[in-house]
Design a protein around this motif. Structure first.
Motif, short mmCIF file in Angstrom:
data_model
loop_
_atom_site.label_atom_id
_atom_site.label_comp_id
_atom_site.label_asym_id
_atom_site.label_seq_id
_atom_site.Cartn_x
_atom_site.Cartn_y
_atom_site.Cartn_z
N LEU A 118 0.83 -1.20 0.00
CA LEU A 118 0.00 0.00 0.00
C LEU A 118 0.87 1.26 0.00
CD1 LEU A 118 -2.85 1.24 0.20
CD2 LEU A 118 -2.59 1.12 2.68
N GLU A 119 1.88 1.29 0.86
CA GLU A 119 2.78 2.44 0.92
C GLU A 119 3.53 2.62 -0.39
OE1 GLU A 119 5.25 1.64 4.32
OE2 GLU A 119 3.69 2.22 5.74
N SER A 120 3.98 1.52 -0.96
CA SER A 120 4.72 1.58 -2.24
C SER A 120 3.82 2.09 -3.36
CB SER A 120 5.26 0.21 -2.60
OG SER A 120 6.17 -0.22 -1.63
N ASP A 121 2.60 1.59 -3.40
CA ASP A 121 1.66 2.04 -4.43
C ASP A 121 1.38 3.53 -4.30
OD1 ASP A 121 1.55 -0.51 -5.45
OD2 ASP A 121 -0.39 -1.01 -4.54
N GLN A 122 1.29 4.02 -3.06
CA GLN A 122 1.06 5.45 -2.84
C GLN A 122 2.26 6.27 -3.32
OE1 GLN A 122 0.20 5.50 1.36
NE2 GLN A 122 -1.98 5.17 1.05
N LYS A 123 3.47 5.79 -3.03
CA LYS A 123 4.67 6.50 -3.48
C LYS A 123 4.76 6.51 -5.00
CE LYS A 123 7.50 5.44 0.58
NZ LYS A 123 8.66 4.67 1.07
N ILE A 124 4.46 5.38 -5.61
CA ILE A 124 4.52 5.29 -7.07
C ILE A 124 3.47 6.20 -7.70
CG2 ILE A 124 4.06 3.72 -9.02
CD1 ILE A 124 5.48 1.53 -7.29
N SER A 125 2.30 6.24 -7.11
CA SER A 125 1.24 7.13 -7.60
C SER A 125 1.65 8.59 -7.46
CB SER A 125 -0.04 6.86 -6.81
OG SER A 125 -1.06 7.73 -7.23
N SER A 126 2.28 8.93 -6.36
CA SER A 126 2.78 10.29 -6.16
C SER A 126 3.84 10.63 -7.20
CB SER A 126 3.36 10.42 -4.74
OG SER A 126 3.94 11.67 -4.56
N ASN A 127 4.72 9.65 -7.48
CA ASN A 127 5.73 9.86 -8.51
C ASN A 127 5.09 10.10 -9.88
OD1 ASN A 127 7.70 9.43 -6.58
ND2 ASN A 127 8.10 7.32 -7.21
N GLU B 59 7.89 2.93 -13.56
CA GLU B 59 7.18 1.74 -14.04
C GLU B 59 7.88 0.46 -13.60
OE1 GLU B 59 4.26 0.86 -15.63
OE2 GLU B 59 3.77 2.93 -15.12
N ASP B 60 9.21 0.47 -13.65
CA ASP B 60 9.98 -0.70 -13.22
C ASP B 60 9.73 -1.01 -11.74
OD1 ASP B 60 11.03 -0.87 -15.77
OD2 ASP B 60 12.97 0.02 -15.23
N MET B 61 9.65 0.03 -10.93
CA MET B 61 9.38 -0.19 -9.51
C MET B 61 7.96 -0.71 -9.30
SD MET B 61 11.46 2.78 -7.49
CE MET B 61 10.93 4.15 -8.49
N LYS B 62 7.04 -0.23 -10.09
CA LYS B 62 5.66 -0.72 -10.02
C LYS B 62 5.62 -2.21 -10.35
CE LYS B 62 1.81 1.60 -11.64
NZ LYS B 62 0.99 2.20 -12.69
N GLU B 63 6.36 -2.61 -11.38
CA GLU B 63 6.41 -4.02 -11.77
C GLU B 63 7.08 -4.88 -10.70
OE1 GLU B 63 5.06 -5.69 -14.44
OE2 GLU B 63 4.04 -3.77 -14.71
N LYS B 64 8.11 -4.34 -10.05
CA LYS B 64 8.78 -5.10 -8.99
C LYS B 64 7.81 -5.48 -7.89
CE LYS B 64 13.62 -3.67 -8.79
NZ LYS B 64 14.61 -2.95 -7.98
N THR B 65 7.00 -4.53 -7.45
CA THR B 65 6.05 -4.84 -6.38
C THR B 65 4.97 -5.80 -6.87
OG1 THR B 65 4.68 -2.89 -6.83
CG2 THR B 65 6.39 -2.67 -5.15
N LYS B 66 4.58 -5.63 -8.10
CA LYS B 66 3.54 -6.50 -8.68
C LYS B 66 4.04 -7.93 -8.85
CE LYS B 66 1.01 -6.78 -12.97
NZ LYS B 66 0.78 -6.11 -14.24
N ASP B 67 5.29 -8.09 -9.26
CA ASP B 67 5.84 -9.41 -9.57
C ASP B 67 6.44 -10.14 -8.37
OD1 ASP B 67 5.11 -8.95 -12.17
OD2 ASP B 67 7.12 -8.39 -12.84
N TYR B 68 6.54 -9.48 -7.22
CA TYR B 68 7.18 -10.11 -6.06
C TYR B 68 6.39 -11.35 -5.64
CZ TYR B 68 8.99 -11.09 -1.48
OH TYR B 68 9.53 -11.74 -0.40
N LYS B 69 7.13 -12.43 -5.42
CA LYS B 69 6.54 -13.69 -4.94
C LYS B 69 7.14 -14.02 -3.57
CE LYS B 69 4.50 -14.53 -8.90
NZ LYS B 69 3.58 -13.51 -9.18
N GLU B 70 6.33 -14.56 -2.71
CA GLU B 70 6.78 -14.92 -1.36
C GLU B 70 7.85 -16.01 -1.45
OE1 GLU B 70 5.03 -16.76 2.78
OE2 GLU B 70 3.64 -16.02 1.28
N GLU B 71 9.03 -15.70 -0.90
CA GLU B 71 10.14 -16.65 -0.96
C GLU B 71 10.85 -16.78 0.37
OE1 GLU B 71 12.56 -15.07 -4.09
OE2 GLU B 71 11.19 -15.74 -5.65
#
Length: 146
Positions: free
Chosen positions: A59-68, A102-114
């Motif tokens: 949520l915090e990351s999405d807000q930062k990306i949206s602000s960017n 956009e790359d940072m947005k994809e990073k959060t979207k593609d992250y898998k629990e490891e």
């Protein structure tokens, strides 16, 4: 008479030791079962904590990306008033910033629990990248105001 009591005493001690060991084995099993239950509860709690941390981070990351993204839109609007030579360089830098966002947005979207170690590493790296992006955006804005 001493000889007849000695084997009986040895047998009694052996039986006592055997029975004591049997009881402690069943007690050990009970303790082990209790430990497994506690460990399972701790694991479940850790999973819940992880999910909560991840959702908060997301949520915090999405807000930062949206602000960017909003900042980039404002920068694009500023380009309309620029001279052609400066505008090309300005727009190129904006495009680079937009791609990084956009790359940072994809990073959060593609992250898998490891696992927790990889999660901590991902979070640290992402926050570092986000801080660098924020600084680059700030520097770019500052340089173009002057």
């Amino acid at each position: 008479m001493k000889k007849s009591i000695l084997p009986f005493v040895i047998t009694a001690v052996a039986v006592g030791i055997f029975l004591t060991n049997c009881n402690s084995s069943s007690e050990k099993v009970d303790v082990a079962k209790a430990n497994v239950q506690v460990a399972t509860q701790n694991l479940d709690q850790a999973k819940e904590d992880y999910k909560e941390q991840y959702n908060k981070f997301k949520l915090e990351s999405d807000q930062k990306i949206s602000s960017n993204e909003k900042s980039i839109i404002e920068l694009k609007a500023n380009a309309k008033n620029m001279k052609k030579e400066a505008k090309a360089k300005y727009e190129k830098t904006i495009a680079e910033l937009e791609q990084r966002n956009e790359d940072m947005k994809e990073k959060t979207k593609d992250y898998k629990e490891e696992g927790i170690e990889k999660w901590e590493s991902f979070k640290k790296e992402f926050n570092h990248d986000m801080d660098e992006f924020g600084q680059a955006l700030k520097d770019f804005t500052k340089n173009n105001i002057n």
